[in-house]
Design a protein around this motif. Structure first.
Motif, short mmCIF file in Angstrom:
data_model
loop_
_atom_site.label_atom_id
_atom_site.label_comp_id
_atom_site.label_asym_id
_atom_site.label_seq_id
_atom_site.Cartn_x
_atom_site.Cartn_y
_atom_site.Cartn_z
N MET A 268 0.81 -1.22 0.00
CA MET A 268 0.00 0.00 0.00
C MET A 268 0.84 1.28 0.00
O MET A 268 0.62 2.16 -0.82
CB MET A 268 -0.97 -0.01 1.18
CG MET A 268 -2.34 0.44 0.74
SD MET A 268 -3.54 0.61 2.03
CE MET A 268 -3.48 -0.90 2.92
N PRO A 269 1.85 1.40 0.91
CA PRO A 269 2.68 2.60 0.86
C PRO A 269 3.42 2.74 -0.46
O PRO A 269 3.61 3.85 -0.96
CB PRO A 269 3.68 2.41 2.01
CG PRO A 269 3.33 1.17 2.70
CD PRO A 269 2.17 0.52 2.04
N LEU A 270 3.79 1.60 -1.05
CA LEU A 270 4.50 1.63 -2.33
C LEU A 270 3.62 2.27 -3.40
O LEU A 270 4.08 3.09 -4.20
CB LEU A 270 4.84 0.19 -2.73
CG LEU A 270 6.03 0.00 -3.65
CD1 LEU A 270 7.30 0.43 -2.96
CD2 LEU A 270 6.13 -1.45 -4.07
N VAL A 271 2.34 1.91 -3.42
CA VAL A 271 1.41 2.48 -4.40
C VAL A 271 1.30 3.98 -4.18
O VAL A 271 1.47 4.78 -5.10
CB VAL A 271 0.02 1.83 -4.30
CG1 VAL A 271 -0.96 2.52 -5.24
CG2 VAL A 271 0.09 0.36 -4.62
N HIS A 272 1.06 4.35 -2.90
CA HIS A 272 0.79 5.76 -2.65
C HIS A 272 2.01 6.65 -2.86
O HIS A 272 1.91 7.73 -3.42
CB HIS A 272 0.24 5.94 -1.23
CG HIS A 272 -0.27 7.33 -1.00
ND1 HIS A 272 -1.43 7.79 -1.58
CD2 HIS A 272 0.24 8.37 -0.32
CE1 HIS A 272 -1.62 9.05 -1.24
NE2 HIS A 272 -0.62 9.44 -0.47
N PHE A 273 3.18 6.18 -2.40
CA PHE A 273 4.36 7.04 -2.44
C PHE A 273 5.21 6.86 -3.69
O PHE A 273 6.21 7.56 -3.86
CB PHE A 273 5.21 6.83 -1.19
CG PHE A 273 4.54 7.31 0.06
CD1 PHE A 273 4.34 8.66 0.27
CD2 PHE A 273 4.04 6.41 1.00
CE1 PHE A 273 3.69 9.12 1.40
CE2 PHE A 273 3.38 6.86 2.14
CZ PHE A 273 3.20 8.21 2.34
N SER A 274 4.81 5.92 -4.57
CA SER A 274 5.59 5.68 -5.79
C SER A 274 5.82 6.96 -6.58
O SER A 274 6.89 7.18 -7.13
CB SER A 274 4.89 4.65 -6.67
OG SER A 274 3.58 5.06 -6.96
N VAL A 275 4.81 7.85 -6.59
CA VAL A 275 4.95 9.08 -7.37
C VAL A 275 5.94 10.06 -6.75
O VAL A 275 6.40 10.99 -7.41
CB VAL A 275 3.58 9.77 -7.57
CG1 VAL A 275 2.76 9.01 -8.59
CG2 VAL A 275 2.84 9.90 -6.27
#
Lengths: 217, 146, 40
Positions: free
Chosen positions: A152-159
């Motif tokens: 989940m953090p990977l998805v949100h902070f990927s940008v």
């Protein structure tokens, strides 16, 4: 009236209000034009999907600790609705991407990580269907439900962490939202609407699961 | 080892494998584009790149009859001339972010096969000044893609 | 000025409505098929 019924009607009303806000109140966005209105579908669905998978995480931990079947049913129902909402987010984003970016799809870090996210929880549901013994299915699923949340953090902070084509968040970020109040209000109403719809679906789905278990056992 | 212990150990192994898979999958797409400065530092003619930058003001030329498109991409440090044949997406324009896919040519320009417009996270009501896109793009360029 | 692409907007909302509607109908169908319906 049952809780499910109340939630169902609230969700219906809120979704109608969301459409009025998204198409009637919010202005035509200056840079993108009216195609920006897809955002009122795209952003609330992924935020509620985050919520759904957070519920899967908590319910899975509770199940492994206490072996409470009710927790397992909530995790199962929540994962199902989360996958549905993530799918809607991906499809609506793709439809938005074609006229604005110039492509339906590209493998940047955001689109890649959200695809992995989708596939992991799809795997969660498939695994539940593949294992015959309900107790074992619940146990294995709970492990995936906990591990999947790592993404989940990977998805949100990927940008933020990598260069992407996808823009950073406009609403769920530190500081003020980078949008006029009318657009923000439309997003928030739709967020509440999809959260209510999520709650309705989860309550109804876990009840069906409870009665299926009753009928079998 | 107890049943519980084995279960925890197995879970940890699966967790590590899954985390590794996810991480490697994302990092492969992590350097989504190179900046003009990075390309100019070591350009290889004929190599395929994805190049991201801002369309420099006053450089955009488009012939609707021949579909010949040319512009300069810049990151403030270096700039790269780009040529393309086709219709650009709606959000493409001067002082806005763009990502182009194509090859660096021996003639000293970037021959793009695809033009993607990069949007910023800013949304604006009509008649609200400067086009969104510029600031967000510069922000992306200043963070170091690991 | 950019074009509006209403067709894309309609497609996005249309597909979402179909998906949500299909899921809702599945829930209702599962609910009806089970024995021993509780009074609502």
């Amino acid at each position: 009236m049952s809780i499910a019924r109340v939630l169902g009607w609230l969700a219906t009303l809120a979704l109608a209000a969301g459409l009025v806000m998204g198409f009637g109140v919010a202005p035509r966005e200056a840079t993108q034009g009216n195609v920006q209105r897809i955002m009122y579908l795209h952003v609330p669905t992924i935020l509620v999907a985050y919520l759904a998978f957070a519920v899967v995480l908590v319910a899975s931990i509770v199940y492994l600790a206490r072996r409470a079947d009710a927790a397992d049913r909530i995790a199962h129902a929540s994962a199902e609705v989360g996958v549905l909402f993530t799918g809607i987010c991906i499809v609506s984003g793709s439809i938005w991407g074609k006229p604005t970016w110039g492509t339906w799809w590209t493998w940047d870090a955001r689109l890649t990580s959200v695809s992995i996210f989708f596939v992991v929880y799809l795997g969660y549901l498939l695994l539940r269907g593949a294992v015959d013994d309900p107790e074992r299915a619940a146990r294995y699923a709970a492990v995936i439900g906990i591990l999947g949340a790592l993404n989940m953090p990977l998805v949100h902070f990927s940008v933020y962490w990598w260069r992407t084509l996808h823009q950073p968040p406009s609403m769920l970020k530190p500081g003020a939202a980078a949008m006029p109040p009318s657009i923000l209000a439309a997003l928030l109403v739709n967020l509440v609407a999809f959260a209510l719809l999520y709650a309705y679906f989860v309550v109804k789905r876990s009840r069906v699961l409870a009665r299926e278990a009753e009928a079998l056992g | 080892m107890s049943r519980r212990g084995r279960f925890v150990a197995g879970g940890a192994v699966i967790a590590a494998a899954l985390a590794y898979l996810i991480y490697s999958g994302v990092t492969q797409s992590a350097v989504y584009f190179v900046t003009p400065a990075e390309l100019q530092a070591a350009p290889v003619a004929g190599k395929v790149y994805r190049l991201g930058g801002m369309v420099a003001p006053g450089t955009l030329r488009w012939e609707p009859t021949t579909l010949a498109l040319s512009f300069t991409l810049t990151d403030g440090k270096a700039s790269v001339p780009v040529r393309h044949h086709g219709t650009p997406p709606d959000l493409f324009g001067e002082k806005r972010g763009a990502v182009v896919e194509g090859r660096w040519t021996a003639e000293g320009y970037f021959s793009a096969t695809q033009i993607l417009a990069k949007h910023s996270e800013e949304y604006k009501a009509p008649h609200d000044g400067e086009p969104a896109g510029y600031k967000g793009m510069m922000k992306t360029l200043s963070t170091d893609g690991k | 000025m950019t074009a509006d692409h209403w067709g894309y907007v309609l497609a996005a909302y249309g597909i979402a409505a179909l998906a949500l509607g299909a899921y809702w109908r599945r829930l209702v169908r599962l609910d009806r098929r089970l024995p021993g319906r509780r009074p609502r």
